[in-house]
Enzyme design. Structure first.
Site, PDB file in Angstrom:
ATOM      1  N   ARG A  16       0.923  -1.127   0.019  1.00 45.32           N
ATOM      2  CA  ARG A  16       0.109  -0.121  -0.051  1.00 45.32           C
ATOM      3  C   ARG A  16       0.659   1.067   0.042  1.00 45.32           C
ATOM      4  O   ARG A  16       1.884   1.363   0.588  1.00 45.32           O
ATOM      5  CB  ARG A  16      -0.776   0.032   1.286  1.00 45.32           C
ATOM      6  N   GLY A  30       0.942   3.689  10.282  1.00 45.44           N
ATOM      7  CA  GLY A  30       1.268   2.082  10.376  1.00 45.44           C
ATOM      8  C   GLY A  30       2.972   2.304  10.398  1.00 45.44           C
ATOM      9  O   GLY A  30       3.588   3.290  10.179  1.00 45.44           O
ATOM     10  N   GLY A  31       3.458   1.193  10.863  1.00 45.62           N
ATOM     11  CA  GLY A  31       4.857   1.080  11.186  1.00 45.62           C
ATOM     12  C   GLY A  31       5.781   1.515  10.102  1.00 45.62           C
ATOM     13  O   GLY A  31       6.727   2.471  10.204  1.00 45.62           O
ATOM     14  N   LYS A 278      -2.206 -11.516  17.232  1.00 41.80           N
ATOM     15  CA  LYS A 278      -2.012 -10.627  18.380  1.00 41.80           C
ATOM     16  C   LYS A 278      -2.282 -11.251  19.509  1.00 41.80           C
ATOM     17  O   LYS A 278      -2.376 -10.725  20.778  1.00 41.80           O
ATOM     18  CB  LYS A 278      -2.741  -9.464  18.253  1.00 41.80           C
ATOM     19  N   LYS A 379       7.447  -0.747  21.692  1.00 45.08           N
ATOM     20  CA  LYS A 379       8.442   0.154  21.588  1.00 45.08           C
ATOM     21  C   LYS A 379       7.984   1.681  21.961  1.00 45.08           C
ATOM     22  O   LYS A 379       8.553   2.374  22.536  1.00 45.08           O
ATOM     23  CB  LYS A 379       9.259  -0.062  20.554  1.00 45.08           C
ATOM     24  N   ASP A 496      30.624 -35.571 -19.584  1.00 46.15           N
ATOM     25  CA  ASP A 496      30.245 -36.194 -18.452  1.00 46.15           C
ATOM     26  C   ASP A 496      28.652 -36.447 -18.403  1.00 46.15           C
ATOM     27  O   ASP A 496      27.943 -35.868 -19.252  1.00 46.15           O
ATOM     28  CB  ASP A 496      30.674 -35.272 -17.238  1.00 46.15           C
ATOM     29  N   TYR A 497      27.995 -37.435 -17.654  1.00 45.91           N
ATOM     30  CA  TYR A 497      26.684 -37.646 -17.593  1.00 45.91           C
ATOM     31  C   TYR A 497      25.735 -36.797 -16.739  1.00 45.91           C
ATOM     32  O   TYR A 497      25.031 -35.870 -17.170  1.00 45.91           O
ATOM     33  CB  TYR A 497      26.556 -39.088 -17.496  1.00 45.91           C
TER      34      TYR A 497
HETATM   35  P1  ADQ Z   1       1.615  -4.677  12.770  1.00 47.36           P
HETATM   36  O1  ADQ Z   1       1.044  -6.092  12.821  1.00 47.36           O
HETATM   37  O2  ADQ Z   1       0.770  -3.767  12.158  1.00 47.36           O
HETATM   38  O3  ADQ Z   1       2.898  -4.302  11.732  1.00 47.36           O
HETATM   39  P2  ADQ Z   1       2.989  -3.029  15.117  1.00 47.36           P
HETATM   40  O4  ADQ Z   1       4.360  -3.399  14.618  1.00 47.36           O
HETATM   41  O5  ADQ Z   1       2.639  -3.286  16.343  1.00 47.36           O
HETATM   42  O6  ADQ Z   1       2.024  -4.366  14.187  1.00 47.36           O
HETATM   43  O7  ADQ Z   1       2.605  -1.557  14.461  1.00 47.36           O
HETATM   44  C1  ADQ Z   1       1.213  -1.291  14.653  1.00 47.36           C
HETATM   45  C2  ADQ Z   1       1.130   0.172  14.462  1.00 47.36           C
HETATM   46  O8  ADQ Z   1      -0.183   0.825  14.223  1.00 47.36           O
HETATM   47  C3  ADQ Z   1       1.740   0.994  15.687  1.00 47.36           C
HETATM   48  O9  ADQ Z   1       2.523   2.057  15.185  1.00 47.36           O
HETATM   49  C4  ADQ Z   1       0.554   1.506  16.398  1.00 47.36           C
HETATM   50  O10 ADQ Z   1       0.954   2.544  17.069  1.00 47.36           O
HETATM   51  C5  ADQ Z   1      -0.241   1.589  15.285  1.00 47.36           C
HETATM   52  N1  ADQ Z   1      -1.869   1.381  15.953  1.00 47.36           N
HETATM   53  C6  ADQ Z   1      -2.215   0.136  16.306  1.00 47.36           C
HETATM   54  N2  ADQ Z   1      -3.279   0.126  16.847  1.00 47.36           N
HETATM   55  C7  ADQ Z   1      -3.781   1.409  16.628  1.00 47.36           C
HETATM   56  C8  ADQ Z   1      -4.893   2.387  17.114  1.00 47.36           C
HETATM   57  N3  ADQ Z   1      -6.041   1.604  17.576  1.00 47.36           N
HETATM   58  N4  ADQ Z   1      -5.029   3.450  16.748  1.00 47.36           N
HETATM   59  C9  ADQ Z   1      -3.794   4.085  16.258  1.00 47.36           C
HETATM   60  N5  ADQ Z   1      -2.953   3.571  15.929  1.00 47.36           N
HETATM   61  C10 ADQ Z   1      -2.639   1.979  16.053  1.00 47.36           C
HETATM   62  C11 ADQ Z   1       3.923  -5.474  10.957  1.00 47.36           C
HETATM   63  C12 ADQ Z   1       4.281  -6.589  11.958  1.00 47.36           C
HETATM   64  C13 ADQ Z   1       4.981  -6.306  12.940  1.00 47.36           C
HETATM   65  C14 ADQ Z   1       6.190  -5.155  12.665  1.00 47.36           C
HETATM   66  C15 ADQ Z   1       5.610  -4.282  12.025  1.00 47.36           C
HETATM   67  C16 ADQ Z   1       6.873  -3.175  11.443  1.00 47.36           C
HETATM   68  O11 ADQ Z   1       3.130  -7.474  12.104  1.00 47.36           O
HETATM   69  O12 ADQ Z   1       5.440  -7.451  13.741  1.00 47.36           O
HETATM   70  O13 ADQ Z   1       6.354  -4.705  14.011  1.00 47.36           O
HETATM   71  O14 ADQ Z   1       5.079  -4.653  10.877  1.00 47.36           O
HETATM   72  O15 ADQ Z   1       7.819  -4.063  10.831  1.00 47.36           O
END
Ligand code: ADQ
Length: 727
Positions: A16, A30-31, A278, A379, A496-497
């Site tokens: 995405r 997202g992370g 989770k 973290k 060679d075979y």
């Molecule tokens: P995720 O499975 O999405 O990521 P995670 O690493 O915990 O899991 O990241 C979730 C992110 O979404 C965090 O930044 C969190 O703050 C945010 N988030 C979650 N719930 C939320 C909410 N209700 N409102 C707002 N924000 C929310 C995948 C992998 C992980 C890995 C990451 C990064 O599954 O293991 O750590 O990618 O590589």
């Protein structure tokens, strides 16, 4: 945090885009998005990804493309069926569960694999439109595991990196994926493959060995003439964003509000996507157990569970929501009073400052995934702690557990253990909590997302896609083959075979020549100016069975026996001493007995221990032990020892393919010889270094040969070309 920027153009490719495209464009969270925000400021970052929407109409696609171009984003468009089968099907119903050890949730449909290939192709095209030689292309996650190879096929000079955000599971689990080979081969197109932890890297290497038969070093693997590097890069959070947020007015106000709402309560917080990895149902069971075990804490403990909706198009996720809602209803029904509800459930995303305020206010964070690549929530919680910090309760099965060693570690499957961890964590004194959090907080703020991205990109930049080709000898040229095509002079082919004329197969008895190969051999034999020799380690039974009907010269058992056209088998050299065989055979049999799947093959002038069918890691270990033992016991015997592809062989030194070739050359029967082979026994021919001999090695590995070809298929092509040549 390293402040160094990267001068190269970076093309980031993820399933995405970091924005949601609707009427207007909104940033998504997202992370990965936050990790790369820090990088984008310091380099020329382009992002390619799916918009998440199905835009079938060309005008709509053009509009979206133009809208995004200004932000350096390029959209990938997928039709509705491909999007469903690729994203909900292959990526999230087959691959995601398997990568997280959830084999019971994994489903497979052949059409999903086809859609996955199509979708990855669509990404490859989008990258090709943007990427130029020398660019760093960074591919993310399990949605795009085929993309590295697809990109390399299009342009060898791109530097392609791949990062897996999920765990890589044990081979025993990964082997269950029907597309396991395709996925591994897809990944190997990358110059650098990154994982969150060393454990995932170890599992990946094990699958390379057991599924593709590829032996690897701890940080690299050589395959198909290329080298891919591998490394461990634990992802971090967007630290500056958190540090900044904690200083805002919005945060302070929100925190004050929560202080009021939760006054006199212990707050235990849990934040995650609504995903079965989770471990939310088990977490609820632990909360229930805690409430059951500690009646005096029921009124004073509030659990806040925030779960963002996720992948609701996949059936298991819908079932999960029902299960979670049901459990929460049951627990709240049983333990609520007129003034207190134990679980406060929020099934949506929350605003960033709200999240930060909750992290700060919570007395404990309950992060108990059953399996998680890293887990950024753990973290983030640590990063948001202040003077009176809370306790992080963390699954030992989250990648983050490798780094956050001061967390209160739990086994998420052990419900009673988690219940007691909650109880214990809420009792830890302030001094202790501070001493736990402080070093973790320093680490989390220092080794943040930008640090992670920079480390990966620096290492990717250091790879050299051209040097990555590990072939040292020259590729076989048409000029080298030309004298054999021309119809003049007296020439011979020494072929060679196994592994040269035919592919190596698991069952040595099954290595029959195909119809096309037999036809080529017949055409070669038909040429007056050419003699054909098949020089093999095989015995006369095998050679007679498959090639006996052809009028060519068969040299068996590495040059021990020979059969000229129209004659019977005879010894090449009558003087050979074979008295050592019984002794060596006894040693080999001992190893065959103690290594399941291995076997001893007794040849006339050699004894071979095969371990191709054994567990590859155990086989390799036993082979090293056997070689050590043999070195001592055969040092005075007229034999040579060699370790080949899944074999250990002891053979007479008075017999070799090279000796056989030398004898024919000395007899002066040929002006020119083409010798082709793939393994150690063929090196005896290559080592002659006679001017009249053109030597060709098949496949990888050190060699004395002058030229190299990649595979038996290429050998057959060269031979067919010779057969046709000069006509
Ligand atoms: P995720 O499975 O999405 O990521 P995670 O690493 O915990 O899991 O990241 C979730 C992110 O979404 C965090 O930044 C969190 O703050 C945010 N988030 C979650 N719930 C939320 C909410 N209700 N409102 C707002 N924000 C929310 C995948 C992998 C992980 C890995 C990451 C990064 O599954 O293991 O750590 O990618 O590589």
């Amino acid at each position: 945090m390293r402040e160094r920027g990267i001068s190269k153009r970076i093309i980031n490719v993820s399933n995405r885009l970091p924005v949601q495209v609707g009427r207007t464009i909104t940033k998504s969270s997202g992370g990965l998005v936050s990790a790369l925000e820090g990088v984008a400021d310091r380099c020329d970052l382009h992002w390619i990804g799916w918009t998440g929407e199905v835009a079938e109409d060309a005008a709509e696609r053009r509009r979206v493309r133009e809208q995004l171009a200004g932000m350096n984003y390029a959209p990938v468009f997928l039709d509705a069926q491909t999007a469903d089968d690729y994203y909900l099907g292959f990526a999230n119903s087959s691959t995601w569960p398997l990568l997280h050890y959830m084999t019971m949730y994994a489903e497979f449909e052949d059409r999903w694999e086809r859609a996955y290939v199509r979708a990855n192709e669509a990404f490859a095209e989008a990258v090709a439109d943007v990427a130029r030689d020398g660019d760093l292309v960074w591919v993310h996650d399990y949605h795009l595991m085929l993309l590295p190879s697809m990109l390399k096929r299009r342009n060898q000079r791109l530097k392609v990196g791949f990062f897996l955000h999920t765990p890589f599971p044990s081979f025993e689990v990964f082997r269950g994926h029907p597309s396991r080979e395709l996925l591994l081969r897809g990944l190997l197109g990358a110059d650098l493959i990154g994982f969150h932890t060393f454990g995932y890297l170890r599992h990946f290497r094990s699958s390379l060995l057991r599924i593709l038969g590829l032996d690897s070093e701890v940080d690299s693997v050589v395959h198909d003439g290329y080298e891919s590097r591998m490394g461990v890069y634990p992802i971090g959070i967007n630290a500056p964003a958190f540090v900044k947020a904690l200083e805002t007015e919005a945060f302070a106000e929100q925190l004050a509000e929560y202080e009021g709402v939760y006054e006199g309560k212990r707050l235990v917080l849990s934040v995650e996507r609504m995903d079965y990895t989770k471990g939310i149902p088990r977490k609820l069971a632990a909360i229930e157990q805690f409430l059951e075990n500690h009646p005096d804490e029921r009124q004073t403990t509030t659990f806040v569970i925030i779960a963002v909706p996720s992948r609701e198009g996949v059936e298991q996720y819908q079932q999960l929501i029902e299960e979670v809602e049901h459990a929460i209803g049951r627990i709240n029904g049983a333990y609520s009073t007129m003034t207190h509800v134990p679980i406060h459930f929020v099934h949506r995303g929350v605003a960033f400052h709200e999240l930060c305020a909750l992290y700060r206010r919570a007395d404990a964070a309950l992060v108990t995934p059953l399996m998680d690549g890293m887990n950024l929530v753990a973290k983030e919680y640590v990063a948001c702690q202040g003077d009176d910090p809370g306790v992080l309760i963390l699954s030992e099965t989250a990648g983050a557990a490798q780094e956050l060693s001061n967390a209160w570690m739990v086994n998420p499957y052990h419900v009673q253990g988690v219940a007691e961890a909650i109880h214990g964590a809420l009792r830890v004194g302030r001094w202790q909590r501070r001493s736990w959090i402080a070093p973790m907080r320093d680490r989390v703020l220092e080794q943040d997302a930008a640090w992670w991205a920079n480390r990966f990109l620096d290492d990717l930049d250091r790879t050299d896609p051209v040097a990555r080709m590990v072939m040292t000898t020259k590729p076989l040229t048409p000029e080298a083959v030309e004298p054999f095509r021309a119809r003049a002079g007296r020439k011979a082919l020494f072929l060679d075979y196994d592994g040269t004329l035919t592919e190596l197969v698991r069952d040595p008895e099954a290595a029959a020549p195909g119809a096309a190969l037999l036809e080529t051999l017949e055409a070669l034999i038909g040429r007056e100016d050419l003699r054909v020799f098949v020089v093999s380690g095989r015995d006369h039974h095998f050679l007679d069975k498959h090639l006996g009907h052809l009028p060519l010269t068969l040299v068996g058992e590495h040059g021990y026996t020979v059969r000229e056209p129209g004659e019977g088998w005879r010894l090449f050299n009558e003087q050979v001493d074979l008295s050592w065989k019984d002794k060596v055979r006894d040693i080999f049999e001992l190893y065959a007995e103690t290594t399941p799947g291995s076997s001893v093959e007794v040849k006339t002038s050699a004894i071979v221990w095969h371990y191709r069918k054994s567990d590859p890691e155990f086989g390799k270990w036993k082979a090293a032990e056997l070689v050590g033992e043999l070195m001592e016991s055969i040092s005075n015997l007229p034999v040579g020892l060699h370790q080949g592809k899944m074999i250990v062989e002891v053979s007479s030194q008075q017999v070799s393919k090279g000796e056989a070739l030398r004898a024919y050359l000395q007899a002066g029967r040929f002006d020119r010889v083409l010798a082709i082979g793939d393994d150690q026994t063929d090196e005896t021919m290559f080592a002659l270094r006679a001017d009249a001999v053109v030597t060709v090695k098949v496949g990888l590995g050190d060699t004395n040969a002058e030229y190299r070809v990649g595979s038996p298929a290429q050998v057959r092509k060269v031979l067919a070309d010779i057969a046709r040549g000069g006509a």
